[in-house]
Write a protein that holds these residues in place. Structure first.
Motif, PDB file in Angstrom:
ATOM      1  N   ILE A  59       5.196   4.017 -20.291  1.00 51.76           N
ATOM      2  CA  ILE A  59       6.433   4.226 -20.085  1.00 51.76           C
ATOM      3  C   ILE A  59       6.712   5.048 -18.799  1.00 51.76           C
ATOM      4  N   LEU A  60       5.667   6.005 -18.274  1.00 53.09           N
ATOM      5  CA  LEU A  60       5.596   6.712 -17.117  1.00 53.09           C
ATOM      6  C   LEU A  60       5.630   5.797 -15.996  1.00 53.09           C
ATOM      7  N   LEU A  61       4.693   4.568 -16.083  1.00 54.36           N
ATOM      8  CA  LEU A  61       4.488   4.014 -14.897  1.00 54.36           C
ATOM      9  C   LEU A  61       5.588   3.068 -14.580  1.00 54.36           C
ATOM     10  N   HIS A  62       6.260   2.851 -15.628  1.00 46.48           N
ATOM     11  CA  HIS A  62       7.462   1.785 -15.258  1.00 46.48           C
ATOM     12  C   HIS A  62       8.470   2.486 -14.810  1.00 46.48           C
ATOM     13  N   GLN A  63       8.584   3.930 -15.123  1.00 48.80           N
ATOM     14  CA  GLN A  63       9.782   4.798 -14.615  1.00 48.80           C
ATOM     15  C   GLN A  63       9.458   5.259 -13.183  1.00 48.80           C
ATOM     16  N   ILE A  64       8.133   5.435 -12.971  1.00 49.05           N
ATOM     17  CA  ILE A  64       7.654   5.818 -11.621  1.00 49.05           C
ATOM     18  C   ILE A  64       8.089   4.516 -10.667  1.00 49.05           C
ATOM     19  N   ASP A  65       7.785   3.342 -11.164  1.00 49.76           N
ATOM     20  CA  ASP A  65       7.781   2.084 -10.302  1.00 49.76           C
ATOM     21  C   ASP A  65       9.325   1.890 -10.172  1.00 49.76           C
ATOM     22  N   LEU A  66      10.189   2.165 -10.812  1.00 47.64           N
ATOM     23  CA  LEU A  66      11.494   1.829 -10.923  1.00 47.64           C
ATOM     24  C   LEU A  66      11.961   3.032  -9.904  1.00 47.64           C
TER      25      LEU A  66
ATOM     26  N   ILE B  42      -0.439  -2.742 -16.736  1.00 44.36           N
ATOM     27  CA  ILE B  42      -0.288  -3.858 -15.833  1.00 44.36           C
ATOM     28  C   ILE B  42       0.857  -4.667 -16.284  1.00 44.36           C
ATOM     29  N   ALA B  43       0.559  -5.105 -17.612  1.00 47.27           N
ATOM     30  CA  ALA B  43       1.529  -6.018 -18.035  1.00 47.27           C
ATOM     31  C   ALA B  43       2.777  -5.631 -18.520  1.00 47.27           C
ATOM     32  N   SER B  44       3.065  -4.357 -18.622  1.00 45.22           N
ATOM     33  CA  SER B  44       4.222  -3.611 -19.091  1.00 45.22           C
ATOM     34  C   SER B  44       5.112  -3.240 -18.008  1.00 45.22           C
ATOM     35  N   HIS B  45       4.603  -3.140 -16.806  1.00 52.40           N
ATOM     36  CA  HIS B  45       5.149  -2.062 -15.591  1.00 52.40           C
ATOM     37  C   HIS B  45       6.655  -2.561 -15.270  1.00 52.40           C
ATOM     38  N   HIS B  46       7.044  -3.722 -15.418  1.00 46.90           N
ATOM     39  CA  HIS B  46       8.291  -4.254 -15.156  1.00 46.90           C
ATOM     40  C   HIS B  46       9.317  -3.837 -16.328  1.00 46.90           C
ATOM     41  N   GLY B  47       8.757  -3.549 -17.450  1.00 50.34           N
ATOM     42  CA  GLY B  47       9.621  -2.481 -18.318  1.00 50.34           C
ATOM     43  C   GLY B  47      10.602  -3.433 -19.029  1.00 50.34           C
ATOM     44  N   THR B  48      10.824  -4.585 -18.967  1.00 55.79           N
ATOM     45  CA  THR B  48      11.774  -5.413 -19.932  1.00 55.79           C
ATOM     46  C   THR B  48      11.337  -6.925 -19.770  1.00 55.79           C
ATOM     47  N   HIS B  49      11.417  -7.544 -20.834  1.00 56.71           N
ATOM     48  CA  HIS B  49      11.218  -8.886 -20.937  1.00 56.71           C
ATOM     49  C   HIS B  49      12.096  -9.583 -19.645  1.00 56.71           C
ATOM     50  N   GLU B  50      13.560  -9.169 -19.491  1.00 55.52           N
ATOM     51  CA  GLU B  50      14.252  -9.767 -18.504  1.00 55.52           C
ATOM     52  C   GLU B  50      13.917  -9.596 -17.131  1.00 55.52           C
ATOM     53  N   TRP B  51      13.203  -8.571 -17.032  1.00 51.97           N
ATOM     54  CA  TRP B  51      12.517  -8.204 -15.598  1.00 51.97           C
ATOM     55  C   TRP B  51      11.145  -8.845 -15.468  1.00 51.97           C
ATOM     56  N   GLY B  52      10.611  -9.615 -16.204  1.00 50.18           N
ATOM     57  CA  GLY B  52       9.181 -10.246 -16.146  1.00 50.18           C
ATOM     58  C   GLY B  52       8.109  -9.848 -16.820  1.00 50.18           C
ATOM     59  N   ALA B  53       8.400  -8.751 -17.525  1.00 49.13           N
ATOM     60  CA  ALA B  53       7.022  -7.889 -18.274  1.00 49.13           C
ATOM     61  C   ALA B  53       6.761  -8.642 -19.538  1.00 49.13           C
TER      62      ALA B  53
ATOM     63  N   LEU C  11       1.019  -1.256  -0.303  1.00 53.47           N
ATOM     64  CA  LEU C  11       0.064  -0.064   0.021  1.00 53.47           C
ATOM     65  C   LEU C  11       0.768   1.418  -0.157  1.00 53.47           C
ATOM     66  N   GLU C  12       2.054   1.176   0.797  1.00 57.08           N
ATOM     67  CA  GLU C  12       2.846   2.349   1.009  1.00 57.08           C
ATOM     68  C   GLU C  12       3.379   2.652  -0.571  1.00 57.08           C
ATOM     69  N   HIS C  13       3.965   1.576  -0.935  1.00 57.75           N
ATOM     70  CA  HIS C  13       4.528   1.746  -2.413  1.00 57.75           C
ATOM     71  C   HIS C  13       3.417   2.216  -3.550  1.00 57.75           C
ATOM     72  N   SER C  14       2.473   1.590  -3.358  1.00 58.79           N
ATOM     73  CA  SER C  14       1.111   1.925  -4.544  1.00 58.79           C
ATOM     74  C   SER C  14       1.112   3.559  -4.259  1.00 58.79           C
ATOM     75  N   LEU C  15       0.987   3.910  -3.065  1.00 58.73           N
ATOM     76  CA  LEU C  15       0.437   5.594  -2.887  1.00 58.73           C
ATOM     77  C   LEU C  15       1.568   6.288  -3.263  1.00 58.73           C
ATOM     78  N   SER C  16       2.733   6.081  -2.942  1.00 60.82           N
ATOM     79  CA  SER C  16       3.950   6.693  -3.304  1.00 60.82           C
ATOM     80  C   SER C  16       3.912   6.967  -5.009  1.00 60.82           C
ATOM     81  N   MET C  17       3.575   5.799  -5.381  1.00 60.24           N
ATOM     82  CA  MET C  17       3.627   5.919  -7.011  1.00 60.24           C
ATOM     83  C   MET C  17       2.319   6.622  -7.509  1.00 60.24           C
TER      84      MET C  17
END
Length: 339
Positions: free
Chosen positions: A293-300, A272-283, A186-192
């Protein structure tokens, strides 16, 4: 000294001398209180990241770490007896006998004996968010209330209904890299969501409702990915399905139930499907829209910043630099001024 009093207390407490004790062991010392020279007598901690090895002459030993809600500390157990090897594993709450020493400028517990702890109160061993749960839940409700329809209805039906809300508020965001504590998801989701709200104003052509909804919903599958009662171990659903697929399934079902517009649904599923950013990271797919693109960078960004602070919090030293390398960053870290 404080640790002398603690040691005397444990020696004369009969609860700390029976590996077959079936009641709830009352924890008397926490990791944040440990000092070099402190003697432990059947004191309870949760065993983490355990690896079993052998010396060059074939004697068994264990390397790992011990944790409670205040932090974690490295440990080593030489000449492990057979009766301990038969039951020991990561994630167990154990009764530790040994001594706190300083090794490479950091505290370490040299274990001399381990016993099983029965019926432990896990609240004493699992770290929690520093933010009050009620405060975070109220903030979540505010973010959802500020969304336009149909985003508000979708987010509310997924996140605010019980029992899911309580599970979402209790879940960790990860096992160890960042926000690895009760309330971390929840803390992570709110920060994002805060970052998403800011960036939606900063950059043109950003769909604010889509981006904030993605921030709040992208990791909701982690509610089912980890066993909170078992030291955040992977659940069967986490191993076989994973949080990305689970989140997509939940969003799809809820969208069907409320006749959520197909185009908006597709955009959200892509986030949701792309938020890990790369195939190597599980996207499953790479980010292909501005919001993705913004969501991936925010998550990172949020995971890396909190991972920085989490590494500092796990180091019980007053030195300017951490003594251990951060697994996330691959180097020692310098503490900010005033930390």
């Amino acid at each position: 000294m404080r640790w002398v009093a603690r040691t005397i207390k444990s020696i004369y407490n009969p609860l700390y001398h029976s590996s077959n004790y079936e009641g709830v062991v009352v924890k008397s010392v926490y990791i944040e209180e440990l000092e070099s020279g402190y003697n432990l007598e059947n004191e309870s901690f949760m065993l983490q990241d355990m690896t079993q090895r052998k010396t060059k002459d074939g004697r068994p030993y264990i390397l790992g770490s011990l944790r409670d809600k205040t932090g974690q500390v490295a440990c080593v157990y030489w000449d492990v007896p057979d009766y301990v090897e038969d039951w020991i594993s990561s994630g167990l709450v154990v009764l530790v006998t040994g001594k706190v020493v300083t090794y490479k400028d950091a505290l370490q517990i040299t274990i001399t004996d381990l016993n099983q702890s029965h019926n432990p109160d896990l609240n004493a061993f699992l770290p929690s968010s520093k933010r009050p749960r009620e405060e975070m839940v109220a903030e979540l409700r505010q973010f959802i209330a500020a969304l336009a329809e149909p985003w508000q209805t979708l987010a509310a039906q997924i996140l605010l209904e019980e029992p899911f809300l309580s599970q979402f508020a209790n879940a960790p965001a990860a096992r160890n890299m960042h926000h690895a504590y009760i309330g971390g998801l929840l803390e992570h989701s709110l920060s994002m969501a805060h970052l998403a709200d800011y960036l939606a104003e900063l950059y043109p052509h950003v769909d604010r409702n889509l981006l904030i909804s993605g921030a709040l919903l992208h990791d909701l599958g982690k509610v089912y990915e980890y066993n909170v009662s078992d030291s955040f171990s992977y659940s069967e659903d986490g191993r076989l399905t994973g949080h990305i697929i689970r989140a997509i399934i939940i969003v799809e079902k809820t969208a069907d139930a409320i006749s959520f517009p197909e185009d908006k649904r597709r955009q959200l599923i892509h986030l949701i499907a792309s938020h890990h950013g790369t195939h190597e990271w599980g996207a499953p797919v790479l980010p292909k829209t501005l919001e993705a693109i913004l969501l991936h960078q925010i998550d990172l960004l949020d995971s890396r910043v909190q991972g920085f602070f989490d590494h500092l919090d796990n180091e019980k030293t007053a030195a300017q630099w951490t003594t251990k390398k951060s697994f996330m960053f691959g180097t020692e870290l310098r503490k900010p001024e005033g930390y």
